[in-house]
Enzyme design. Structure first.
Site, PDB file in Angstrom:
ATOM      1  N   LYS A 290       0.880  -1.345   0.042  1.00 57.61           N
ATOM      2  CA  LYS A 290       0.088   0.083   0.042  1.00 57.61           C
ATOM      3  C   LYS A 290       0.960   1.177   0.091  1.00 57.61           C
ATOM      4  O   LYS A 290       1.986   1.250   0.702  1.00 57.61           O
ATOM      5  CB  LYS A 290      -0.963   0.074   1.318  1.00 57.61           C
ATOM      6  CG  LYS A 290      -2.119  -0.922   1.337  1.00 57.61           C
ATOM      7  CD  LYS A 290      -2.859  -0.783   2.772  1.00 57.61           C
ATOM      8  CE  LYS A 290      -3.881  -1.894   2.745  1.00 57.61           C
ATOM      9  NZ  LYS A 290      -5.047  -1.821   1.985  1.00 57.61           N
ATOM     10  N   ARG A 364     -10.417 -11.675   2.299  1.00 54.68           N
ATOM     11  CA  ARG A 364     -11.199 -12.650   1.760  1.00 54.68           C
ATOM     12  C   ARG A 364     -10.717 -13.982   1.875  1.00 54.68           C
ATOM     13  O   ARG A 364     -11.120 -15.280   1.915  1.00 54.68           O
ATOM     14  CB  ARG A 364     -11.726 -12.467   0.502  1.00 54.68           C
ATOM     15  CG  ARG A 364     -10.760 -11.882  -0.805  1.00 54.68           C
ATOM     16  CD  ARG A 364     -11.294 -11.232  -1.915  1.00 54.68           C
ATOM     17  NE  ARG A 364     -11.197  -9.786  -1.465  1.00 54.68           N
ATOM     18  CZ  ARG A 364     -11.734  -8.931  -2.362  1.00 54.68           C
ATOM     19  NH1 ARG A 364     -12.014  -9.289  -3.578  1.00 54.68           N
ATOM     20  NH2 ARG A 364     -11.376  -7.832  -1.929  1.00 54.68           N
TER      21      ARG A 364
HETATM   22  N1  BES Z   1      -7.892  -3.858   4.720  1.00 48.66           N
HETATM   23  C1  BES Z   1      -8.176  -3.406   3.438  1.00 48.66           C
HETATM   24  C2  BES Z   1      -9.651  -2.610   3.302  1.00 48.66           C
HETATM   25  C3  BES Z   1      -9.332  -1.255   4.174  1.00 48.66           C
HETATM   26  C4  BES Z   1      -9.191   0.044   3.347  1.00 48.66           C
HETATM   27  C5  BES Z   1     -10.047  -1.130   5.289  1.00 48.66           C
HETATM   28  C6  BES Z   1      -9.089   1.227   3.964  1.00 48.66           C
HETATM   29  C7  BES Z   1     -10.133  -0.039   6.049  1.00 48.66           C
HETATM   30  C8  BES Z   1      -9.598   1.350   5.121  1.00 48.66           C
HETATM   31  C9  BES Z   1      -8.206  -4.587   2.452  1.00 48.66           C
HETATM   32  O1  BES Z   1      -7.381  -5.796   2.952  1.00 48.66           O
HETATM   33  C10 BES Z   1      -7.798  -4.160   1.167  1.00 48.66           C
HETATM   34  O2  BES Z   1      -6.861  -3.750   0.913  1.00 48.66           O
HETATM   35  N2  BES Z   1      -8.681  -4.318   0.259  1.00 48.66           N
HETATM   36  C11 BES Z   1      -8.422  -3.702  -1.185  1.00 48.66           C
HETATM   37  C12 BES Z   1      -8.846  -4.912  -2.087  1.00 48.66           C
HETATM   38  C13 BES Z   1      -8.595  -4.803  -3.662  1.00 48.66           C
HETATM   39  C14 BES Z   1      -7.167  -5.040  -3.656  1.00 48.66           C
HETATM   40  C15 BES Z   1      -9.486  -5.771  -4.313  1.00 48.66           C
HETATM   41  C16 BES Z   1      -9.038  -2.406  -1.557  1.00 48.66           C
HETATM   42  O3  BES Z   1     -10.131  -2.508  -0.973  1.00 48.66           O
HETATM   43  O4  BES Z   1      -8.435  -1.645  -2.079  1.00 48.66           O
HETATM   44 MN    MN Z   2      -5.492  -5.337   2.295  1.00 51.27          MN
END
Ligand code: BES
Ligand code: MN
Ligand code: ZN
Length: 510
Positions: A290, A364
């Site tokens: 990230k 997931r």
């Molecule tokens: N933990 C994150 C989602 C999240 C983002 C929670 C910001 C709280 C604040 C999750 O694991 C994630 O990174 N999801 C990705 C999925 C994508 C790569 C399909 C997302 O939502 O960007």
């Molecule tokens: Mn994630």
């Protein structure tokens, strides 16, 4: 665990003017014509100080507004706190809860050691005293919460204990208020417990440390048991999803399984429920790392799993006559030489294979194993709770969580609990169109869909692991955190889900 502020809440059966306290809180509606009976009586006792303040326009009784009136010994309370309730017709139980939270936060900021509340009085005839007692207790814990267990200055001027009480001169009402308060205290404490665990950083809470907390909880609460599967057992069982996500970290993944076995026979006639919560103790994104701006809040990616701990604690202490499983897949998502990679194909506990297209879609990957595990237990309903997608946050903002599921009745019951608890939900789809996007050409499934509808495709992925069980999914991304302090709360973890799911279970128990 060090309790940040030791809060004690009880009821006090005394007349309002005689209530000896550092601060007495009363509620005022913004659209009320004149003062209600209680405020008018206090106003008389205070030689018109309250009506003067309102007339001068210094206090408009909007929600979240408040004003302190010094009583100069005219009534037994040293201060009167006027708490704004907003418009009368818009008031809900959450208005009561927020008012109590706001008053408690004020008391903590003013470093008072005692707080007395007569807020419920403004809602007489509207809500049951028991309902208001519960909401007030929950609000007091929520509003007084602060996280400072790693602040070492000894003379930090912080408050270490607050004694709060609900004042009610009518004995019968005071009794019912007290009954509601008793469950509100349990729920409020469980939510604060969850907030503290979530607020702890990734170097303090890793998967084994979280498992140790779960064991500690099970030892302390009657009717709870806890088993933990370590990385070797996960490998033996074929939990490829949890292992893949955890493979990049020195801190190995765990599957935490809590069980609440009620003493009451009533449980045999009620559905058994499994609550599954995502606990990524830190989500760096893995190899799909990230950007900096998104990284700093990712210690809170364990909030779903910790909400499960809070709910299990509350359910046990409330002695709910419901058989309950609390299932928490815990892993740390880090990039390293041993990480799982984009392109990997993983065999999950269900036997289904998943093509990893993005290592940041890790929630997931751990939930699918935990959901299949839940589906094998003796339960009728599975509810999962997870900080799953930023898409959900983009859709709903930080006001409500996404609700998806396969069972209409279950989803309605959750919506009802959302209205009662003030932890709001918005129903979203997760049907076949979305499931179609999750098919892979080289495996059974892939872990990301197209650019659009990311919260719905994530839910559609999860639904393929719950078998025939009734299932609902809560996407709490964005709801896990309070970014800036508000009138009702400190910043940091919100403990979202503890009130909601405990309320759902209490309703189910009848
Ligand atoms: N933990 C994150 C989602 C999240 C983002 C929670 C910001 C709280 C604040 C999750 O694991 C994630 O990174 N999801 C990705 C999925 C994508 C790569 C399909 C997302 O939502 O960007
Ligand atoms: Mn994630
Ligand atoms: Zn995540």
């Amino acid at each position: 665990m060090k309790n940040i502020i030791d809060v004690e809440v009880k009821t006090q059966n005394v007349d309002f003017g005689r209530c000896k306290t550092e601060m007495l809180g009363v509620g005022v509606f913004s659209d009320a014509k004149g003062l209600d009976k209680l405020c008018a009586a206090l106003d008389r006792g205070l030689a018109g100080a309250v009506s003067r303040l309102i007339k001068l326009g210094d206090f408009k009784a909007k929600e979240a507004a408040s004003a302190v009136v010094y009583t100069d010994g005219r009534i037994a309370a040293e201060r009167l706190l006027l708490v704004g309730l907003g418009e009368k017709k818009k008031a809900t139980v959450d208005t009561v809860r927020k008012a109590a939270a706001g008053a408690a936060k004020k008391a903590v900021e003013m470093k008072l050691k005692t707080l007395s509340l007569a807020l419920h009085r403004a809602f007489t005839g509207r809500f049951e005293p028991a309902v208001m007692g519960r909401a007030c207790a929950e609000g007091i814990y929520f509003g007084s919460y602060q996280y400072d267990e790693f602040v070492t200055e000894t003379d930090n001027g912080r408050l270490d204990s607050l004694r709060a009480e609900l004042v009610e001169p009518d004995l019968a009402r005071a009794k019912r208020l007290g009954e509601g308060l008793a469950s509100g205290v349990i729920i409020g404490k469980a939510q604060s417990y969850a907030r503290t665990l979530s607020n702890r950083p990734g170097n303090v809470i890793n998967p084994p440390a979280l498992a140790a907390e779960a064991k500690k909880l099970a030892r302390a609460a009657a009717g709870l048991s806890c088993t933990v599967l370590d990385e070797k057992q996960l490998a033996e069982m074929g939990m490829g999803g949890i292992l893949a996500v955890g493979s990049g970290s020195q801190n190995k993944p765990r599957l935490i399984v809590l069980k609440h076995t009620p003493a009451s026979k009533k449980a045999n006639h009620l559905p058994a429920v499994a609550i599954v919560g995502k606990a990524i103790t830190f989500d760096s994104g893995g190899i799909n790392i990230k950007p900096t701006t998104l990284l700093d809040q990712m210690k809170l990616d364990k909030s779903g799993g910790i909400a499960v701990l809070g709910v299990m604690k509350a359910a046990a202490e409330l002695k709910l006559p419901i058989k309950l499983y609390g299932i928490i897949p815990a892993a740390e998502n880090l990039p390293s030489g041993s990480s799982y990679r984009p392109g990997d194909i993983v065999t999950t506990f269900s036997g289904k294979t998943v093509e990893v297209q993005n290592t940041d879609a890790e929630g997931r990957m751990i939930l699918c194993d935990a959901l299949s595990y839940a589906a094998k237990q003796d339960c009728d309903i599975i509810i999962d709770i997870a900080t799953l997608t930023s898409a959900c946050m983009i859709a709903l903002g930080r006001y409500m969580a996404g609700l998806m599921g396969s069972d209409q009745k279950l989803m309605e019951q959750l919506q009802k609990a959302a209205r009662q608890s003030g932890e709001k939900l918005w129903t979203m789809p997760s049907g076949d169109e979305y499931a179609e996007e999750m098919k892979s050409k080289i495996a059974d499934l892939k872990n990301v869909g197209s650019k659009w509808g990311g919260a719905c495709t994530a839910a559609a992925f999860l639904r393929q692991f719950v078998g025939e069980k009734k299932w609902a999914h809560l996407d709490i991304a964005g709801m896990d955190i309070i970014e800036k302090p508000t009138e009702f709360s400190a910043e940091g973890s919100s403990g979202f889900g503890v009130r909601l799911l405990t309320t759902y279970l209490m309703n189910l128990a009848g």
